[in-house]
Write a protein that holds these residues in place. Sequence first.
Motif, PDB file in Angstrom:
ATOM      1  N   VAL A 150     106.024 -13.721 -25.945  1.00 43.51           N
ATOM      2  CA  VAL A 150     107.335 -14.226 -26.353  1.00 43.51           C
ATOM      3  C   VAL A 150     108.244 -14.174 -25.135  1.00 43.51           C
ATOM      4  CG1 VAL A 150     109.322 -13.918 -27.849  1.00 43.51           C
ATOM      5  CG2 VAL A 150     107.023 -13.462 -28.722  1.00 43.51           C
ATOM      6  N   LEU A 151     108.780 -15.330 -24.787  1.00 42.11           N
ATOM      7  CA  LEU A 151     109.693 -15.458 -23.651  1.00 42.11           C
ATOM      8  C   LEU A 151     111.117 -15.425 -24.196  1.00 42.11           C
ATOM      9  CD1 LEU A 151     109.661 -16.086 -20.547  1.00 42.11           C
ATOM     10  CD2 LEU A 151     109.902 -18.484 -21.171  1.00 42.11           C
ATOM     11  N   THR A 152     111.922 -14.464 -23.702  1.00 43.37           N
ATOM     12  CA  THR A 152     113.245 -14.239 -24.270  1.00 43.37           C
ATOM     13  C   THR A 152     114.294 -14.154 -23.168  1.00 43.37           C
ATOM     14  OG1 THR A 152     112.218 -12.946 -26.044  1.00 43.37           O
ATOM     15  CG2 THR A 152     114.597 -12.731 -25.769  1.00 43.37           C
ATOM     16  N   PRO A 153     115.383 -14.922 -23.258  1.00 40.03           N
ATOM     17  CA  PRO A 153     116.464 -14.780 -22.271  1.00 40.03           C
ATOM     18  C   PRO A 153     117.220 -13.477 -22.500  1.00 40.03           C
ATOM     19  CG  PRO A 153     117.083 -16.357 -23.968  1.00 40.03           C
ATOM     20  CD  PRO A 153     115.649 -15.992 -24.233  1.00 40.03           C
ATOM     21  N   LEU A 154     117.753 -12.915 -21.414  1.00 38.97           N
ATOM     22  CA  LEU A 154     118.562 -11.709 -21.494  1.00 38.97           C
ATOM     23  C   LEU A 154     120.045 -12.073 -21.447  1.00 38.97           C
ATOM     24  CD1 LEU A 154     116.477  -9.349 -19.171  1.00 38.97           C
ATOM     25  CD2 LEU A 154     116.397  -9.565 -21.661  1.00 38.97           C
ATOM     26  N   ALA A 155     120.889 -11.051 -21.494  1.00 36.10           N
ATOM     27  CA  ALA A 155     122.329 -11.295 -21.517  1.00 36.10           C
ATOM     28  C   ALA A 155     122.799 -11.994 -20.251  1.00 36.10           C
ATOM     29  CB  ALA A 155     123.070  -9.974 -21.701  1.00 36.10           C
ATOM     30  N   ALA A 156     122.227 -11.634 -19.097  1.00 38.48           N
ATOM     31  CA  ALA A 156     122.579 -12.312 -17.857  1.00 38.48           C
ATOM     32  C   ALA A 156     121.925 -13.692 -17.838  1.00 38.48           C
ATOM     33  CB  ALA A 156     122.118 -11.499 -16.654  1.00 38.48           C
ATOM     34  N   PRO A 157     122.635 -14.752 -17.433  1.00 38.48           N
ATOM     35  CA  PRO A 157     122.072 -16.105 -17.502  1.00 38.48           C
ATOM     36  C   PRO A 157     120.928 -16.348 -16.541  1.00 38.48           C
ATOM     37  CG  PRO A 157     124.206 -16.122 -16.416  1.00 38.48           C
ATOM     38  CD  PRO A 157     124.037 -14.753 -16.970  1.00 38.48           C
ATOM     39  N   GLN A 158     120.755 -15.511 -15.545  1.00 35.63           N
ATOM     40  CA  GLN A 158     119.653 -15.684 -14.589  1.00 35.63           C
ATOM     41  C   GLN A 158     118.531 -14.676 -14.823  1.00 35.63           C
ATOM     42  OE1 GLN A 158     122.879 -15.057 -13.217  1.00 35.63           O
ATOM     43  NE2 GLN A 158     123.484 -17.194 -13.043  1.00 35.63           N
ATOM     44  N   ALA A 159     118.350 -14.211 -16.043  1.00 37.63           N
ATOM     45  CA  ALA A 159     117.346 -13.179 -16.314  1.00 37.63           C
ATOM     46  C   ALA A 159     116.626 -13.478 -17.618  1.00 37.63           C
ATOM     47  CB  ALA A 159     118.011 -11.805 -16.391  1.00 37.63           C
ATOM     48  N   LEU A 160     115.337 -13.180 -17.637  1.00 32.93           N
ATOM     49  CA  LEU A 160     114.549 -13.311 -18.859  1.00 32.93           C
ATOM     50  C   LEU A 160     113.399 -12.318 -18.822  1.00 32.93           C
ATOM     51  CD1 LEU A 160     111.702 -14.903 -18.063  1.00 32.93           C
ATOM     52  CD2 LEU A 160     113.197 -16.873 -18.069  1.00 32.93           C
ATOM     53  N   ILE A 161     112.824 -12.077 -19.981  1.00 33.79           N
ATOM     54  CA  ILE A 161     111.682 -11.185 -20.089  1.00 33.79           C
ATOM     55  C   ILE A 161     110.631 -11.836 -20.979  1.00 33.79           C
ATOM     56  CG2 ILE A 161     112.617  -9.907 -22.054  1.00 33.79           C
ATOM     57  CD1 ILE A 161     111.333  -7.374 -20.815  1.00 33.79           C
ATOM     58  N   ALA A 162     109.373 -11.689 -20.585  1.00 28.90           N
ATOM     59  CA  ALA A 162     108.246 -12.126 -21.407  1.00 28.90           C
ATOM     60  C   ALA A 162     107.477 -10.879 -21.820  1.00 28.90           C
ATOM     61  CB  ALA A 162     107.340 -13.076 -20.631  1.00 28.90           C
ATOM     62  N   THR A 163     107.251 -10.728 -23.114  1.00 27.87           N
ATOM     63  CA  THR A 163     106.485  -9.609 -23.654  1.00 27.87           C
ATOM     64  C   THR A 163     105.232 -10.163 -24.318  1.00 27.87           C
ATOM     65  OG1 THR A 163     108.534  -8.388 -24.063  1.00 27.87           O
ATOM     66  CG2 THR A 163     106.566  -7.608 -25.180  1.00 27.87           C
ATOM     67  N   ALA A 164     104.080  -9.540 -24.024  1.00 31.00           N
ATOM     68  CA  ALA A 164     102.814 -10.104 -24.494  1.00 31.00           C
ATOM     69  C   ALA A 164     101.893  -9.026 -25.044  1.00 31.00           C
ATOM     70  CB  ALA A 164     102.116 -10.855 -23.366  1.00 31.00           C
ATOM     71  N   VAL A 165     101.017  -9.431 -25.966  1.00 32.20           N
ATOM     72  CA  VAL A 165      99.911  -8.601 -26.437  1.00 32.20           C
ATOM     73  C   VAL A 165      98.649  -9.450 -26.372  1.00 32.20           C
ATOM     74  CG1 VAL A 165     101.326  -7.147 -27.928  1.00 32.20           C
ATOM     75  CG2 VAL A 165     100.325  -9.229 -28.854  1.00 32.20           C
ATOM     76  N   ALA A 166      97.520  -8.795 -26.079  1.00 26.04           N
ATOM     77  CA  ALA A 166      96.266  -9.530 -25.913  1.00 26.04           C
ATOM     78  C   ALA A 166      95.092  -8.571 -26.076  1.00 26.04           C
ATOM     79  CB  ALA A 166      96.223 -10.200 -24.534  1.00 26.04           C
ATOM     80  N   PRO A 167      93.889  -9.116 -26.281  1.00 23.96           N
ATOM     81  CA  PRO A 167      92.723  -8.238 -26.400  1.00 23.96           C
ATOM     82  C   PRO A 167      92.352  -7.542 -25.101  1.00 23.96           C
ATOM     83  CG  PRO A 167      92.311 -10.389 -27.408  1.00 23.96           C
ATOM     84  CD  PRO A 167      93.578 -10.517 -26.629  1.00 23.96           C
ATOM     85  N   THR A 168      92.552  -8.198 -23.952  1.00 20.54           N
ATOM     86  CA  THR A 168      92.108  -7.661 -22.667  1.00 20.54           C
ATOM     87  C   THR A 168      93.215  -7.813 -21.624  1.00 20.54           C
ATOM     88  OG1 THR A 168      91.213  -9.755 -21.832  1.00 20.54           O
ATOM     89  CG2 THR A 168      89.745  -8.378 -23.204  1.00 20.54           C
ATOM     90  N   PRO A 169      93.162  -7.018 -20.531  1.00 23.67           N
ATOM     91  CA  PRO A 169      94.150  -7.176 -19.464  1.00 23.67           C
ATOM     92  C   PRO A 169      94.112  -8.560 -18.822  1.00 23.67           C
ATOM     93  CG  PRO A 169      93.075  -5.045 -19.276  1.00 23.67           C
ATOM     94  CD  PRO A 169      92.324  -5.819 -20.335  1.00 23.67           C
ATOM     95  N   ALA A 170      92.937  -9.170 -18.693  1.00 17.28           N
ATOM     96  CA  ALA A 170      92.853 -10.500 -18.094  1.00 17.28           C
ATOM     97  C   ALA A 170      93.588 -11.529 -18.944  1.00 17.28           C
ATOM     98  CB  ALA A 170      91.391 -10.902 -17.912  1.00 17.28           C
ATOM     99  N   GLN A 171      93.395 -11.474 -20.260  1.00 11.60           N
ATOM    100  CA  GLN A 171      94.112 -12.396 -21.141  1.00 11.60           C
ATOM    101  C   GLN A 171      95.613 -12.121 -21.130  1.00 11.60           C
ATOM    102  OE1 GLN A 171      91.296 -11.273 -24.281  1.00 11.60           O
ATOM    103  NE2 GLN A 171      91.137 -13.455 -24.826  1.00 11.60           N
ATOM    104  N   LEU A 172      95.974 -10.843 -21.005  1.00  6.97           N
ATOM    105  CA  LEU A 172      97.387 -10.490 -20.917  1.00  6.97           C
ATOM    106  C   LEU A 172      98.020 -11.124 -19.686  1.00  6.97           C
ATOM    107  CD1 LEU A 172      99.719  -8.579 -22.013  1.00  6.97           C
ATOM    108  CD2 LEU A 172      98.935  -6.981 -20.252  1.00  6.97           C
TER     109      LEU A 172
END
Length: 255
Positions: free
Chosen positions: A210-232
């Motif tokens: 999930v890609l989510t913008p932060l309060a600052a307009p030049q910042a965002l965070i992507a949080t992920a879950v996956a079966p393996t580190p490579a897929q992550l």
Amino acid sequence: MRATHNGRTTTVPLLHNDGPFHLRRLRSRGEQARVCVLGAMSAPLGGDRLALDITVETRARLEVTSAAATIALRGPTTAPATYDVRIRVGDHATLYWLPEPLISTRDSTLHQTFTVDLAPTSRLLMREGQLLGRSGEPPGHLTTRLTVRRGGRPILDQHTAYGRPAPAWDGPAVLGTHHATGQLLLVDPVFDAPQESRVIGDDPAEGHAVLTPLAAPQALIATAVAPTPAQLRDLLDSALAYAYESPRAQVEGQR
């Protein structure tokens, strides 16, 4: 470690290590200095108190990687281990924090914190991954807290907890059947982040981000879950590519 810019390129005049970490300079990439964190011994073990301080001074460009995954182990005591990463990035400076994942093993307890202080004109690309348990084993207890300030103002303060006794960490609202999780944080003063959240990944069984913008307009965070580190890693890379390919980011990059 401390990186500075001498008017022509980035140098690393301070590189001091002790205990389980060995810091090694790598070949520079253009004006960008590179440092690798090597594990000189098993760590973090129960009871360890570890810290890493990184300062990137004005106009310096630094990439920090690791040679292998960091493995949290129980060790000779059941006491928790702590690992604190403190980062300061100065005006018009850039830091790429791109280590290998952290592995939480059975019966280990690790409390990890990241404290990041950014100047208003600095740039940060930070990728973090956690693997919860080795093959066929449950994880230990892992907590992480990421606090980011930009120009002295907080833009992110996030806390996560996995493994017993954290409640519902493996439930459908958190990890479900997945064993790898992580995030990618981007802060860039010449970047205008997409203003809508977006899900990356077509098949939940293969993981999603999930890609989510932060309060600052030049910042965002992507949080992920996956079966393996490579897929992550693939999911986080896809999220970063989408962020820069979005029409809003392309327009801002052309200004």
